[in-house]
Enzyme design. Structure first.
Site, PDB file in Angstrom:
ATOM      1  CD  GLU A   1      -2.838   5.424  -6.128  1.00  0.00           C
ATOM      2  OE1 GLU A   1      -3.020   6.141  -5.114  1.00  0.00           O
ATOM      3  OE2 GLU A   1      -3.609   4.509  -6.456  1.00  0.00           O
TER       4      GLU A   1
ATOM      5  CD  GLU B   1      -3.047   0.562  -0.043  1.00  0.00           C
ATOM      6  OE1 GLU B   1      -3.213   1.430  -0.913  1.00  0.00           O
ATOM      7  OE2 GLU B   1      -3.612  -0.543  -0.073  1.00  0.00           O
TER       8      GLU B   1
END
Length: 155
Positions: free
Chosen positions: A74, A67
């Protein structure tokens, strides 16, 4: 030697800052943190052995690390993107897919560990003999939901 120690301590400081950033901004990271807490509690109640607990710790690290990496990818992609970019979309989708694969593997491990009749029986007996803990767990769910959806001051 002092300079090396200072650099090492700065590395830990930067890593902690990155984790804090993820906790504050990424809902999915908070979901995985809450899941790790509940799974740990179930492991204790279910009397999982040391090897299974070690595997769960590896799963927690894998999931949270994936994550963190997804968030880093991102952010870099969003920073450099100017309008729609298919390569950026692909990179973000692939990173999200990696997180999904890790999540599936961790869920499979959890299912294998916690769906054993012996483990379920230990959890049942633990909660039956300590009903107040079942109550505390039930009361913790709204707190977890508020943490996950970052409801501070929004209610």
């Amino acid at each position: 030697m002092n300079k090396q120690i200072r650099k090492l301590s700065q590395s830990f400081k930067y890593a902690a800052r990155g984790i804090r950033q993820c906790v504050h901004t990424e809902r999915n990271f908070r979901i995985h943190l809450c899941a790790a807490v509940y799974v740990t509690l179930l492991a204790l109640m279910g009397r999982l052995d040391g090897t299974k607990c070690a595997v769960l710790c590896v799963c927690f690290g894998l999931m949270l690390g994936a994550e963190l990496m997804n968030t880093a990818i991102e952010r870099l992609c969003d920073r450099d993107a100017r309008g729609y970019d298919g390569a950026v979309r692909d990179a973000k989708d692939i990173a999200a897919g990696a997180v999904f694969v890790c999540a599936l593997a961790c869920a499979l491990v959890g299912a294998l560990f916690f769906l054993e009749p012996r483990t379920l029986h230990h959890i049942y007996l633990f909660l039956r003999d300590r009903v107040w803990i079942a109550g505390v767990l039930a009361l913790s769910i709204p707190v977890s939901v508020a943490f996950i959806f970052d409801l501070r001051g929004k209610l």
